[in-house]
Design a protein around this motif. Sequence first.
Motif, PDB file in Angstrom:
ATOM      1  N   PHE A 193       0.825  -1.205   0.000  1.00  0.00           N
ATOM      2  CA  PHE A 193       0.000   0.000   0.000  1.00  0.00           C
ATOM      3  C   PHE A 193       0.869   1.268   0.000  1.00  0.00           C
ATOM      4  N   LEU A 194       1.970   1.222   0.757  1.00  0.00           N
ATOM      5  CA  LEU A 194       2.816   2.405   0.900  1.00  0.00           C
ATOM      6  C   LEU A 194       4.013   2.402  -0.038  1.00  0.00           C
ATOM      7  N   LYS A 195       4.173   1.316  -0.757  1.00  0.00           N
ATOM      8  CA  LYS A 195       5.433   1.039  -1.450  1.00  0.00           C
ATOM      9  C   LYS A 195       5.970   2.225  -2.258  1.00  0.00           C
ATOM     10  N   ASP A 196       5.241   2.657  -3.240  1.00  0.00           N
ATOM     11  CA  ASP A 196       5.786   3.692  -4.127  1.00  0.00           C
ATOM     12  C   ASP A 196       5.163   5.058  -3.854  1.00  0.00           C
ATOM     13  N   MET A 197       4.655   5.215  -2.655  1.00  0.00           N
ATOM     14  CA  MET A 197       3.963   6.461  -2.350  1.00  0.00           C
ATOM     15  C   MET A 197       4.961   7.610  -2.195  1.00  0.00           C
ATOM     16  N   ASP A 198       4.630   8.757  -2.800  1.00  0.00           N
ATOM     17  CA  ASP A 198       5.553   9.882  -2.662  1.00  0.00           C
ATOM     18  C   ASP A 198       5.389  10.529  -1.290  1.00  0.00           C
ATOM     19  N   MET A 199       6.356  11.351  -0.941  1.00  0.00           N
ATOM     20  CA  MET A 199       6.404  11.915   0.403  1.00  0.00           C
ATOM     21  C   MET A 199       5.184  12.791   0.687  1.00  0.00           C
ATOM     22  N   GLY A 200       4.714  13.502  -0.350  1.00  0.00           N
ATOM     23  CA  GLY A 200       3.541  14.359  -0.156  1.00  0.00           C
ATOM     24  C   GLY A 200       2.316  13.544   0.234  1.00  0.00           C
ATOM     25  N   ALA A 201       2.138  12.414  -0.437  1.00  0.00           N
ATOM     26  CA  ALA A 201       0.987  11.567  -0.135  1.00  0.00           C
ATOM     27  C   ALA A 201       1.114  10.956   1.258  1.00  0.00           C
ATOM     28  N   LEU A 202       2.343  10.560   1.615  1.00  0.00           N
ATOM     29  CA  LEU A 202       2.567   9.987   2.949  1.00  0.00           C
ATOM     30  C   LEU A 202       2.231  10.999   4.042  1.00  0.00           C
ATOM     31  N   PHE A 203       2.648  12.206   3.769  1.00  0.00           N
ATOM     32  CA  PHE A 203       2.380  13.299   4.684  1.00  0.00           C
ATOM     33  C   PHE A 203       0.898  13.479   4.919  1.00  0.00           C
ATOM     34  N   ASN A 204       0.176  13.538   3.804  1.00  0.00           N
ATOM     35  CA  ASN A 204      -1.270  13.706   3.886  1.00  0.00           C
ATOM     36  C   ASN A 204      -1.919  12.531   4.601  1.00  0.00           C
ATOM     37  N   LEU A 205      -1.357  11.328   4.377  1.00  0.00           N
ATOM     38  CA  LEU A 205      -1.895  10.144   5.047  1.00  0.00           C
ATOM     39  C   LEU A 205      -1.715  10.246   6.563  1.00  0.00           C
ATOM     40  N   VAL A 206      -0.538  10.705   6.985  1.00  0.00           N
ATOM     41  CA  VAL A 206      -0.284  10.844   8.421  1.00  0.00           C
ATOM     42  C   VAL A 206      -1.269  11.839   9.032  1.00  0.00           C
ATOM     43  N   LEU A 207      -1.445  12.961   8.348  1.00  0.00           N
ATOM     44  CA  LEU A 207      -2.376  13.972   8.851  1.00  0.00           C
ATOM     45  C   LEU A 207      -3.805  13.435   8.903  1.00  0.00           C
ATOM     46  N   ALA A 208      -4.180  12.732   7.835  1.00  0.00           N
ATOM     47  CA  ALA A 208      -5.546  12.197   7.769  1.00  0.00           C
ATOM     48  C   ALA A 208      -5.758  11.108   8.816  1.00  0.00           C
ATOM     49  N   ALA A 209      -4.774  10.209   8.939  1.00  0.00           N
ATOM     50  CA  ALA A 209      -4.901   9.108   9.904  1.00  0.00           C
ATOM     51  C   ALA A 209      -4.977   9.667  11.322  1.00  0.00           C
ATOM     52  N   ASN A 210      -4.243  10.738  11.561  1.00  0.00           N
ATOM     53  CA  ASN A 210      -4.281  11.360  12.879  1.00  0.00           C
ATOM     54  C   ASN A 210      -5.635  12.026  13.118  1.00  0.00           C
ATOM     55  N   PHE A 211      -6.109  12.730  12.099  1.00  0.00           N
ATOM     56  CA  PHE A 211      -7.388  13.424  12.234  1.00  0.00           C
ATOM     57  C   PHE A 211      -8.529  12.437  12.409  1.00  0.00           C
ATOM     58  N   MET A 212      -8.514  11.377  11.606  1.00  0.00           N
ATOM     59  CA  MET A 212      -9.606  10.398  11.657  1.00  0.00           C
ATOM     60  C   MET A 212      -9.384   9.336  12.738  1.00  0.00           C
ATOM     61  N   GLU A 213      -8.243   9.426  13.412  1.00  0.00           N
ATOM     62  CA  GLU A 213      -7.900   8.472  14.474  1.00  0.00           C
ATOM     63  C   GLU A 213      -7.943   7.025  13.984  1.00  0.00           C
ATOM     64  N   ILE A 214      -7.053   6.749  13.043  1.00  0.00           N
ATOM     65  CA  ILE A 214      -6.890   5.376  12.556  1.00  0.00           C
ATOM     66  C   ILE A 214      -5.470   4.971  12.934  1.00  0.00           C
ATOM     67  N   LYS A 215      -5.338   4.302  14.081  1.00  0.00           N
ATOM     68  CA  LYS A 215      -4.022   4.108  14.661  1.00  0.00           C
ATOM     69  C   LYS A 215      -3.099   3.283  13.773  1.00  0.00           C
ATOM     70  N   GLY A 216      -3.633   2.210  13.206  1.00  0.00           N
ATOM     71  CA  GLY A 216      -2.794   1.328  12.383  1.00  0.00           C
ATOM     72  C   GLY A 216      -2.202   2.061  11.193  1.00  0.00           C
ATOM     73  N   LEU A 217      -3.002   2.903  10.573  1.00  0.00           N
ATOM     74  CA  LEU A 217      -2.546   3.655   9.405  1.00  0.00           C
ATOM     75  C   LEU A 217      -1.516   4.703   9.814  1.00  0.00           C
ATOM     76  N   LEU A 218      -1.780   5.352  10.949  1.00  0.00           N
ATOM     77  CA  LEU A 218      -0.816   6.337  11.457  1.00  0.00           C
ATOM     78  C   LEU A 218       0.532   5.660  11.718  1.00  0.00           C
ATOM     79  N   ASP A 219       0.476   4.467  12.324  1.00  0.00           N
ATOM     80  CA  ASP A 219       1.704   3.713  12.616  1.00  0.00           C
ATOM     81  C   ASP A 219       2.516   3.443  11.356  1.00  0.00           C
ATOM     82  N   ILE A 220       1.873   2.870  10.355  1.00  0.00           N
ATOM     83  CA  ILE A 220       2.649   2.447   9.182  1.00  0.00           C
ATOM     84  C   ILE A 220       3.122   3.645   8.368  1.00  0.00           C
ATOM     85  N   ALA A 221       2.310   4.698   8.299  1.00  0.00           N
ATOM     86  CA  ALA A 221       2.725   5.863   7.508  1.00  0.00           C
ATOM     87  C   ALA A 221       3.848   6.622   8.202  1.00  0.00           C
ATOM     88  N   ALA A 222       3.757   6.770   9.532  1.00  0.00           N
ATOM     89  CA  ALA A 222       4.830   7.447  10.276  1.00  0.00           C
ATOM     90  C   ALA A 222       6.122   6.631  10.192  1.00  0.00           C
TER      91      ALA A 222
END
Lengths: 161, 431
Positions: free
Chosen positions: A87-116
């Motif tokens: 899922f994260l393999k070829d993701m660019d840094m901008g997308a990863l960043f947005n994922l961290v922010l979104a996972a934090n906002f939506m409180e999805i711990k597993g996603l926050l873990d893997i993206a961080a």
Amino acid sequence: MASSIENNNEKLTLKSSDGEEFLVEKHVALQSTLLQNMLDSDCSSADVIPLPKIDARTLALVLGYCKKHADASSSKQGELNSFDSEFLKDMDMGALFNLVLAANFMEIKGLLDIAAQKIADTIKDKPHQEVREIFHVENDYTPEEEAAVREENRWAFEGFP
Amino acid sequence: MAASGFLRRAHESSGSERNTADMAADTISPPQFDTLPEELLIEVLQRLPLEDAGRCECVCKRWFNSISSPYFGRCYNRHRSSFPPRFALFFQRTSTANGAVPVNQSGVHLANDEEAHTIFNSPGFSFSFLPPPFSEPVRLVASSNGLVLCSTFKYFHKLYYVCNPLTMHWVALPPPPTRHNRVRVGFICNPDFDNGMTSLFKVVRIPEFENESQLHTSLKLEIFSSKTGEWTDDSVISWHKPVFGSTPLCNDPVVCNGMLHWRYVNQNQIFAFDPYKQANREFRTIDLPKESCKEAFVHLVGESRGRLRYAEFHQGTFGVWELEDQSSGQWCSVHKFHQSEIVWEDPKIAIFTTQCFHLMHILAFHPLEGDFVFLVLPGHIIECNMRSRSLKSLYSLTNRTAELHHRIFPYVLPWWPVQFLKDDGNSLIRQ
């Protein structure tokens, strides 16, 4: 697909910051603690839930993650792990960043873990000057200040120029 | 320290704040780490290996403030707590008749290879980061929570200093009040988690009895506290059963659960003292395990996984006990085997046979693995797996004339290094 959802196939609508609407099965949405709390309180699933901090591209990724994790049974941890890394393999840094922010906002711990973790892995073994470039961080040290911090931390610079 | 003057050290973030940065809908724009809220910056940085996190303090002032904050240290430790901490055995060798230990002959052995730092696998590990006058021969005295207590050798235990071998930070202690010819030293470092991982430590000097013809019923301890920056010598402990004559300690005092433990030669009990409590009252004795052979020549009091242990080797039998209950002094036997059960698999020590085992000494318990103990046979430091009864040579003292200095101790590095107290250390001499 788990049978438990057959009698619980309610759907709800999420709206991204750029106005796109996503129809989501309730059990998928429950991966997010934020949505879970909203549904537990007075929020009706008939409402459109606006997510003003999350753009459509990121929300689509988040919901893809949630769907996979909601549908997989807990016994398939190995399968989920390989999904996560793919899922994260070829993701660019901008997308990863947005994922961290979104996972934090939506409180999805597993996603926050893997993206961080993925962002941390990018920093790993890199000289700090390169880290600045990757993340577009401005260097606000004077050369003397930077040298002083480096001297304090010289144990960490073994093998670094 | 130079760096702390111009940079504000971050105060603890509550962690509940959610002022998510303004996210542009345009995901093409480059990632701006500056826009990441504090909690998410820490979320990322706490996942870095230690050295990477240390280097990241140089990225910018914001990162410095985040990483050097007490809150970060706590997050880092919490995040890493599922990994085993890094661990090494610290020892010194002496090859000269007068027992001087040149700095460059101290040794470090890496006992777990995870994320090795260079200080852990250099056989010539030195404390040369200590500037003059301390770069003269030093003696490693004790270790606690990643800090090492050293002493200058020349004037026996005249000066002490405490350093973190990883970060190479150190403090010198003022000279102790009394000059003793023979003294043993205990060292307890309690990280202060509330104020960040700053070290609060105590150094306890236990003078050995020197008067041949006297019954000793009390002992005056000298205690240095990092909080006050001073030595005090008003801690007198007394006991009913006198210790006679010039009785040395069996080995260095052992720290376990915040208490110092030591045993005198020919005494069948262990003395326990809590330097953090008021003097006199907090002194106890713990009898050796009932089944132990009190005449054993080879023995050790030590610590493993937070429990006090006693080991002895007597007439071919090796036994290890663990103190189950501090208050009742109840021991339980954890390992017992005969030397004939030992498996000599390691070719490096194949020259030894069971007959050589009487040359063995017990060096230390493994601080993290209950089944392992470190031994020494001539020329080799050996790891003994007491479950499988197998021996492995960890370190070859290649120069056979080089004796192992009697001080050897496990060094366990906390996940996030303990910092020295800054800005108020008026009594501590700093670099």
